[in-house]
Design a protein around this motif. Structure first.
Motif, PDB file in Angstrom:
ATOM      1  N   ASN A 224      53.811  37.795  43.285  1.00 61.09           N
ATOM      2  CA  ASN A 224      52.408  39.436  43.078  1.00 61.09           C
ATOM      3  C   ASN A 224      53.325  40.002  41.876  1.00 61.09           C
ATOM      4  OD1 ASN A 224      52.100  39.007  45.166  1.00 61.09           O
ATOM      5  ND2 ASN A 224      53.777  39.584  46.520  1.00 61.09           N
ATOM      6  N   GLN A 225      53.840  39.267  40.940  1.00 57.10           N
ATOM      7  CA  GLN A 225      54.375  39.245  39.346  1.00 57.10           C
ATOM      8  C   GLN A 225      53.030  38.510  38.431  1.00 57.10           C
ATOM      9  OE1 GLN A 225      58.016  39.222  37.939  1.00 57.10           O
ATOM     10  NE2 GLN A 225      59.108  39.763  40.235  1.00 57.10           N
ATOM     11  N   TYR A 226      51.978  38.239  38.832  1.00 52.92           N
ATOM     12  CA  TYR A 226      51.081  37.831  37.676  1.00 52.92           C
ATOM     13  C   TYR A 226      49.765  37.764  38.592  1.00 52.92           C
ATOM     14  CZ  TYR A 226      50.590  33.629  40.556  1.00 52.92           C
ATOM     15  OH  TYR A 226      50.781  32.470  41.741  1.00 52.92           O
ATOM     16  N   LYS A 227      48.280  37.690  37.352  1.00 55.57           N
ATOM     17  CA  LYS A 227      47.140  37.325  37.570  1.00 55.57           C
ATOM     18  C   LYS A 227      47.159  36.159  36.998  1.00 55.57           C
ATOM     19  CE  LYS A 227      46.754  40.788  40.587  1.00 55.57           C
ATOM     20  NZ  LYS A 227      46.509  40.572  41.888  1.00 55.57           N
ATOM     21  N   PHE A 228      46.143  35.189  37.332  1.00 55.16           N
ATOM     22  CA  PHE A 228      45.814  34.370  37.260  1.00 55.16           C
ATOM     23  C   PHE A 228      44.216  34.259  36.658  1.00 55.16           C
ATOM     24  CE2 PHE A 228      44.423  29.185  36.347  1.00 55.16           C
ATOM     25  CZ  PHE A 228      46.021  28.947  35.841  1.00 55.16           C
ATOM     26  N   ASN A 229      43.747  34.160  35.294  1.00 56.38           N
ATOM     27  CA  ASN A 229      41.962  34.530  35.192  1.00 56.38           C
ATOM     28  C   ASN A 229      41.875  33.165  35.285  1.00 56.38           C
ATOM     29  OD1 ASN A 229      41.826  37.851  35.019  1.00 56.38           O
ATOM     30  ND2 ASN A 229      43.704  36.787  34.463  1.00 56.38           N
ATOM     31  N   ILE A 230      40.717  32.203  35.748  1.00 54.68           N
ATOM     32  CA  ILE A 230      39.761  31.595  35.525  1.00 54.68           C
ATOM     33  C   ILE A 230      38.524  31.930  34.862  1.00 54.68           C
ATOM     34  CG2 ILE A 230      39.536  28.866  36.430  1.00 54.68           C
ATOM     35  CD1 ILE A 230      41.526  29.379  37.934  1.00 54.68           C
ATOM     36  N   PHE A 231      38.083  31.189  33.333  1.00 54.22           N
ATOM     37  CA  PHE A 231      36.553  31.225  33.631  1.00 54.22           C
ATOM     38  C   PHE A 231      36.250  30.041  33.746  1.00 54.22           C
ATOM     39  CE2 PHE A 231      38.874  35.235  31.436  1.00 54.22           C
ATOM     40  CZ  PHE A 231      37.797  35.815  31.412  1.00 54.22           C
ATOM     41  N   SER A 232      35.713  29.641  34.242  1.00 58.90           N
ATOM     42  CA  SER A 232      35.739  28.876  34.964  1.00 58.90           C
ATOM     43  C   SER A 232      33.594  27.977  35.625  1.00 58.90           C
ATOM     44  CB  SER A 232      36.115  27.237  34.888  1.00 58.90           C
ATOM     45  OG  SER A 232      35.379  26.051  36.014  1.00 58.90           O
ATOM     46  N   GLU A 233      32.627  27.108  35.863  1.00 54.69           N
ATOM     47  CA  GLU A 233      31.879  26.856  36.660  1.00 54.69           C
ATOM     48  C   GLU A 233      32.296  26.675  38.136  1.00 54.69           C
ATOM     49  OE1 GLU A 233      27.792  26.876  36.249  1.00 54.69           O
ATOM     50  OE2 GLU A 233      29.314  28.362  35.262  1.00 54.69           O
ATOM     51  N   HIS A 234      33.758  26.488  37.758  1.00 54.21           N
ATOM     52  CA  HIS A 234      34.175  25.696  39.267  1.00 54.21           C
ATOM     53  C   HIS A 234      35.197  27.334  39.838  1.00 54.21           C
ATOM     54  CE1 HIS A 234      33.105  21.842  38.664  1.00 54.21           C
ATOM     55  NE2 HIS A 234      33.445  22.179  37.369  1.00 54.21           N
ATOM     56  N   LYS A 235      36.026  27.190  40.676  1.00 55.47           N
ATOM     57  CA  LYS A 235      36.349  28.291  41.397  1.00 55.47           C
ATOM     58  C   LYS A 235      37.773  27.905  42.469  1.00 55.47           C
ATOM     59  CE  LYS A 235      33.531  30.994  39.935  1.00 55.47           C
ATOM     60  NZ  LYS A 235      33.401  31.319  38.610  1.00 55.47           N
ATOM     61  N   LEU A 236      38.662  28.683  42.150  1.00 52.22           N
ATOM     62  CA  LEU A 236      40.072  29.097  42.845  1.00 52.22           C
ATOM     63  C   LEU A 236      40.310  29.634  43.667  1.00 52.22           C
ATOM     64  CD1 LEU A 236      42.334  27.010  40.668  1.00 52.22           C
ATOM     65  CD2 LEU A 236      41.601  25.795  42.247  1.00 52.22           C
ATOM     66  N   VAL A 237      40.813  29.517  44.616  1.00 52.53           N
ATOM     67  CA  VAL A 237      41.106  30.322  45.923  1.00 52.53           C
ATOM     68  C   VAL A 237      43.038  31.237  45.727  1.00 52.53           C
ATOM     69  CG1 VAL A 237      40.825  31.841  48.658  1.00 52.53           C
ATOM     70  CG2 VAL A 237      39.124  29.553  47.510  1.00 52.53           C
ATOM     71  N   GLY A 238      43.240  32.306  46.039  1.00 53.87           N
ATOM     72  CA  GLY A 238      44.390  32.504  45.776  1.00 53.87           C
ATOM     73  C   GLY A 238      44.656  33.878  46.295  1.00 53.87           C
ATOM     74  N   SER A 239      45.934  34.157  46.208  1.00 50.04           N
ATOM     75  CA  SER A 239      46.249  35.803  46.007  1.00 50.04           C
ATOM     76  C   SER A 239      45.597  36.781  44.719  1.00 50.04           C
ATOM     77  CB  SER A 239      47.279  36.414  47.250  1.00 50.04           C
ATOM     78  OG  SER A 239      48.344  36.099  46.885  1.00 50.04           O
ATOM     79  N   ASN A 240      46.372  35.866  44.043  1.00 49.02           N
ATOM     80  CA  ASN A 240      46.457  35.917  42.093  1.00 49.02           C
ATOM     81  C   ASN A 240      46.167  35.088  41.257  1.00 49.02           C
ATOM     82  OD1 ASN A 240      49.025  37.805  42.747  1.00 49.02           O
ATOM     83  ND2 ASN A 240      50.036  35.999  43.440  1.00 49.02           N
ATOM     84  N   ILE A 241      44.618  35.651  42.485  1.00 50.43           N
ATOM     85  CA  ILE A 241      43.526  34.454  41.145  1.00 50.43           C
ATOM     86  C   ILE A 241      42.248  35.394  40.955  1.00 50.43           C
ATOM     87  CG2 ILE A 241      42.424  32.108  40.859  1.00 50.43           C
ATOM     88  CD1 ILE A 241      44.058  30.627  42.337  1.00 50.43           C
ATOM     89  N   ILE A 242      42.005  35.646  39.712  1.00 48.40           N
ATOM     90  CA  ILE A 242      40.873  35.790  39.729  1.00 48.40           C
ATOM     91  C   ILE A 242      39.528  34.873  39.047  1.00 48.40           C
ATOM     92  CG2 ILE A 242      40.121  37.607  38.643  1.00 48.40           C
ATOM     93  CD1 ILE A 242      42.381  39.615  38.187  1.00 48.40           C
ATOM     94  N   ASN A 243      38.511  35.286  40.280  1.00 44.09           N
ATOM     95  CA  ASN A 243      37.148  33.792  39.152  1.00 44.09           C
ATOM     96  C   ASN A 243      36.548  34.840  38.120  1.00 44.09           C
ATOM     97  OD1 ASN A 243      37.996  30.724  40.630  1.00 44.09           O
ATOM     98  ND2 ASN A 243      38.321  32.837  41.678  1.00 44.09           N
TER      99      ASN A 243
END
Length: 285
Positions: A224-243
């Motif tokens: 809970n000390q990070y945020k993982f940001n994804i810029f993509s046509e594909h998505k990932l699921v997770g509490s710290n992931i932002i699509n």
């Protein structure tokens, strides 16, 4: 004038890179995207590039059937292009796809014009069966000597091409250059990172396993000390992931990724990915 044959998609990171270079080097060009063709040819092209068709073609030895289909589509697409009122003296294939590659190869012979290759990855480094990639590599390199010039993303890619007969003019570019606005993003100190920091990843999830390994390690050591940001046509699921939706232009990409603390470039250390990492990744990282 230049005629570019391509299967690149607007929502793909490679298209941003390719268009940036096209705009820099050329003033007058026209892009013929095969999936945008109308009529029967366009329908067949879209079926050829569909996800299901690509997945089936990865089955061992199915590449031979796909190459038969590709040659037939090459003939249809050539007729389509030549029937249009387009005048061109040079050709560019802005992709590593074999269909677009074959079309430019055949058009060069028929029209006696120059042909240029713009490539990000060798086609045999993509996910496929080993026997299929062996044949794809042989097929691709057999024709590369017929191109007059090329644009590579690493010296290793250039060296492999030269070793297989390519003798034209070549330039090695850096795929990731000029994509971060450092003036608007200061480096944060260690204490700030330990409290809360943001990571950004752009592109497709080709190395999804490596991304998951990173996220698992961060959840253990920095929960809970990070945020993982994804810029993509594909998505990932997770509490710290932002699509996020993928950026549609170079300027938008610069603006978006410059606001994050850390950029992540996943790299595989698997033996079967050795050639991919050595040819494509040096400039991307």
């Amino acid at each position: 004038s230049l005629l570019i044959i391509s299967d690149i998609f607007p929502s793909d990171g490679g298209s941003i890179y390719i268009k940036k270079n096209l705009d820099y080097f050329f003033e007058d060009y026209e892009i013929q995207r095969l999936v945008n063709f109308d009529g029967v040819v366009g329908i067949l092209n879209r079926l050829y590039y569909s996800k299901y068709s690509v997945v089936i073609s990865r089955i061992p030895f199915f590449i031979f059937f796909r190459l038969i289909v590709m040659k037939f589509l090459c003939y249809l697409n050539m007729r389509k292009i030549l029937s249009k009122d387009i005048t061109f003296t040079n050709l560019i294939v802005a992709t590593e796809d074999l269909l677009a590659y074959e079309i430019v190869y055949k058009l060069k012979i028929k029209k006696h014009c120059n042909a240029h290759l713009s490539i990000l990855d060798f086609p045999w480094t993509y996910k496929n069966s080993k026997i299929n990639n062996v044949f794809i590599k042989k097929y691709f390199l057999k024709r590369i000597k017929n191109f007059d010039s090329a644009e590579f993303v690493s010296k290793n890619m250039n060296n492999i091409s030269i070793a297989n007969g390519f003798s034209g003019r070549a330039i090695t570019t850096n795929a990731g250059i000029d994509l971060v606005n450092f003036e608007n993003n200061s480096i944060k100190n260690t204490q700030e990172y330990s409290d809360n920091f943001s990571i950004v990843f752009t592109g497709n999830l080709r190395f999804k396993n490596e991304i998951i390994k990173l996220l698992n390690a961060l959840d253990i050591h920095l929960p809970n000390q990070y945020k993982f940001n994804i810029f993509s046509e594909h998505k990932l699921v997770g509490s710290n992931i932002i699509n996020h939706d993928f950026c549609k232009s170079k300027s938008e990409l610069i603006e978006q990724i410059s606001s994050f603390d850390v950029g992540f470039v996943p790299m595989s250390f698997s033996p079967e990915d050795k050639e991919l990492v050595e040819t494509s990744f040096p400039s991307k990282a």
